[in-house]
Design a protein around this motif. Structure first.
Motif, PDB file in Angstrom:
ATOM      1  N   HIS A 171      15.519   5.812  12.024  1.00  0.00           N
ATOM      2  CA  HIS A 171      16.050   4.986  10.635  1.00  0.00           C
ATOM      3  C   HIS A 171      15.999   3.419  10.945  1.00  0.00           C
ATOM      4  O   HIS A 171      16.223   2.925   9.969  1.00  0.00           O
ATOM      5  N   TYR A 195      10.565   5.678   9.726  1.00  0.00           N
ATOM      6  CA  TYR A 195      11.233   6.125   8.773  1.00  0.00           C
ATOM      7  C   TYR A 195      10.628   6.679   7.506  1.00  0.00           C
ATOM      8  O   TYR A 195      10.597   8.082   7.099  1.00  0.00           O
ATOM      9  N   HIS A 215      15.758  13.009   4.349  1.00  0.00           N
ATOM     10  CA  HIS A 215      16.813  12.160   3.617  1.00  0.00           C
ATOM     11  C   HIS A 215      16.604  12.475   1.946  1.00  0.00           C
ATOM     12  O   HIS A 215      17.173  11.783   1.344  1.00  0.00           O
ATOM     13  N   LYS A 260      22.284   3.838   7.064  1.00  0.00           N
ATOM     14  CA  LYS A 260      21.812   3.280   8.347  1.00  0.00           C
ATOM     15  C   LYS A 260      23.149   3.593   9.353  1.00  0.00           C
ATOM     16  O   LYS A 260      23.257   2.548  10.240  1.00  0.00           O
TER      17      LYS A 260
END
Length: 142
Positions: free
Chosen positions: A2, A8, A16, A102
């Motif tokens: 992340h 990411y 996600h 986050k």
């Protein structure tokens, strides 16, 4: 995955895509991420800790069940997997929201790492429907 933007976007962002986590999506990720973290990482952890085959089987089965349970979207008060640790579906759901992505990295067991590393979500959750209703009810009672 992340903190580093390249890692990411290249690998973990696939997981996600699920803004509303559900049980079958718990292990939905990029194949490289799955191999690196779930297969290689777990294998190294298994060897380093010196678990027996039975211990490893029990641990990995429990870990998978806990991960699926944390992604199910429900925080049942009688769920034994969510009673064992304070990391549960409600806690992990924040992590899958755009405003909490986050934060709340602890998965699947110990939230104290989020406390120590200052990654626990501290912001408002008023945009969640249940929290909004609770806030409105509290204000109406005053």
């Amino acid at each position: 995955m992340h903190i580093n933007r390249w890692l990411y976007t290249t690998f973990h962002s696939r997981h996600h895509r699920l803004y509303v986590p559900y049980a079958y999506g718990a292990l939905y990720n990029h194949p490289f991420e799955g191999f690196l973290l779930d297969t290689l990482g777990a294998g190294i952890g298994f060897k380093v800790t010196g678990m027996t085959t039975l211990q490893g089987t029990c641990f990995f089965t429990f870990s998978t069940m806990k991960t699926i349970d944390d992604h199910c979207g429900y925080a049942f008060p009688w769920d034994p997997l969510q009673l064992i640790t304070n990391n549960n579906a409600a806690y992990h759901d924040i992590h899958h929201q755009t405003w909490g992505i986050k934060t709340n990295f602890s998965q699947p067991f110990f939230t104290f790492w989020d406390q120590i590393l200052s990654t626990k979500y501290k912001g408002s959750r008023a945009d969640r429907l249940a929290d909004k209703k609770r806030t409105e009810k509290t204000e109406a009672e005053k």
